[in-house]
Design an enzyme around this catalytic site. Structure first.
Site: not given
Length: 357
Positions: A27-28, A51, A83, A108, A134, A191, A227, A252
């Site tokens: 993602s990053q 990979s 991580d 991070h 990302g 975080d 909802e 409202s």
């Protein structure tokens, strides 16, 4: 007052003078690699041989090397693997190539703050942490915008670590929105706390509890979904645009009164006390040790929770309802995929925040 940096405070030249290795293409990772490349930076991606992201990176026109070769070749290494795999990758493939004068970057602070990775004294250690997934970092960059981010310097061996960090941030596109000065400690602890107590843990538990309460009382699952989950985005968007006050102005009077009088009954003193307990677990390293041991044991508790969550009725109901909403389907694209492969792509479960190697 917080110190925030923008484009005017950063030059692209320092990072353009570096050979940058992005370790990971999740993602990053894909966002950093592509944004830096499009900003004129010399980028290569470090991935292991098996990979699943290798073809994605190659399809985007990026150079792909082994992690060890990328670390050997580069003089700025950005760690964007998950991580709990970073320590192993660092020990096996990076540490011996992290020679004096190089820079080690993170998105991070977990592994630095909790002492899992301990770089030698001759290298700069910097944090550049976008405050968005990302895919959004990439999309906004392409639109000429950016996401906010954090910057921290753990070790300034060169005397220019902060300047280099801001340069990297500008190439990533985040100085367009603002880069906030922080520390590795503050970034890591806030975080983790935000994820656990509010953004992920708190919100999902609240949504599921609301859904279950309505369904158990005999209401239709579809009504409960709308909802308690679907409309959440509408409320969050209002808060994002103008704060809690703007949200309350926009709903409202009935909803606003219910907010004031019933909200504290849900998030009362017991919930606040539990938040403080969660924060102490983060500050003292209890959570970090628990998560590290969970991974070392093969993630039995994590996988059990993951399967239980996927089996919750709200997931089936939501998937069926979202299938009727083309505007939602059309925005759920994986920007790490080559453009020709994105048509109709659907991401059922988000990639990890730092991406998989």
């Amino acid at each position: 007052m917080a110190v925030i940096h923008y484009d005017r405070d950063a030059s692209l030249e320092p990072v353009r003078g570096r050979r940058v290795a992005i370790v990971g293409y999740g993602s990053q990772g894909h966002a950093h690699a592509l944004n830096l490349r499009d900003s004129g930076v010399d980028v290569r991606v470090g991935l292991h041989a098996a990979s699943r992201s290798r073809n994605k990176a190659l399809g985007a026109g990026l150079r792909v090397l082994s992690v060890a070769d990328a670390a050997r070749e580069a003089d700025l290494i950005m760690m964007l693997a998950p991580d709990l795999t970073q320590k192993k990758i660092y020990d096996q493939d990076i540490e011996r190539h992290l020679t004096r004068g190089k820079a080690l970057f993170f998105a991070h602070g977990f592994n630095i703050h909790y002492g899992q990775i301990k770089p030698g004294p001759g290298v700069d250690v910097v944090l550049i942490a976008p405050k968005a997934p990302g895919h959004l970092v990439r999309r906004l960059y392409e639109e000429g915008q950016g996401t906010p981010a954090l910057i921290a310097v753990h070790q300034d061996a060169s005397g220019q670590a902060h300047e280099l960090g801001l340069s990297y941030a500008r190439a990533l596109g985040v100085t367009r929105a603002g880069v906030l000065e922080t520390t590795f400690k503050e970034e890591t602890e806030t975080d983790l706390f935000g994820e656990q107590s509010v953004l992920c843990g708190g919100v999902t538990a609240l949504v599921q509890a609301g859904f279950d309460t309505l369904v158990e009382a005999g209401y239709q699952e579809e009504s409960a979904y709308f909802e308690c989950l679907h409309e959440l985005k509408l409320i969050v968007d209002l808060m994002y645009e103008g704060g809690i006050g703007w949200m309350r102005h926009s709903v409202s009077d009935t909803a606003e009164y219910g907010d004031y009088t019933r909200g504290p009954r849900i998030i009362g003193e017991a919930a606040r006390a539990e938040m403080k307990k969660i924060l102490r677990e983060i500050q003292t390293g209890v959570f970090a040790r628990e998560w590290i041991l969970e991974n070392q044991a093969g993630r039995p508790v994590f996988e059990k929770f993951r399967e239980e969550s996927r089996a919750h009725r709200i997931e089936d109901v939501g998937a069926r309802l979202r299938e009727m909403m083309s505007w939602i389907r059309n925005i759920r694209k994986d920007s790490s995929e080559p453009a020709q492969q994105q048509q109709g792509a659907v991401i059922e479960y988000p990639l990890q925040r730092s991406g998989a190697v």
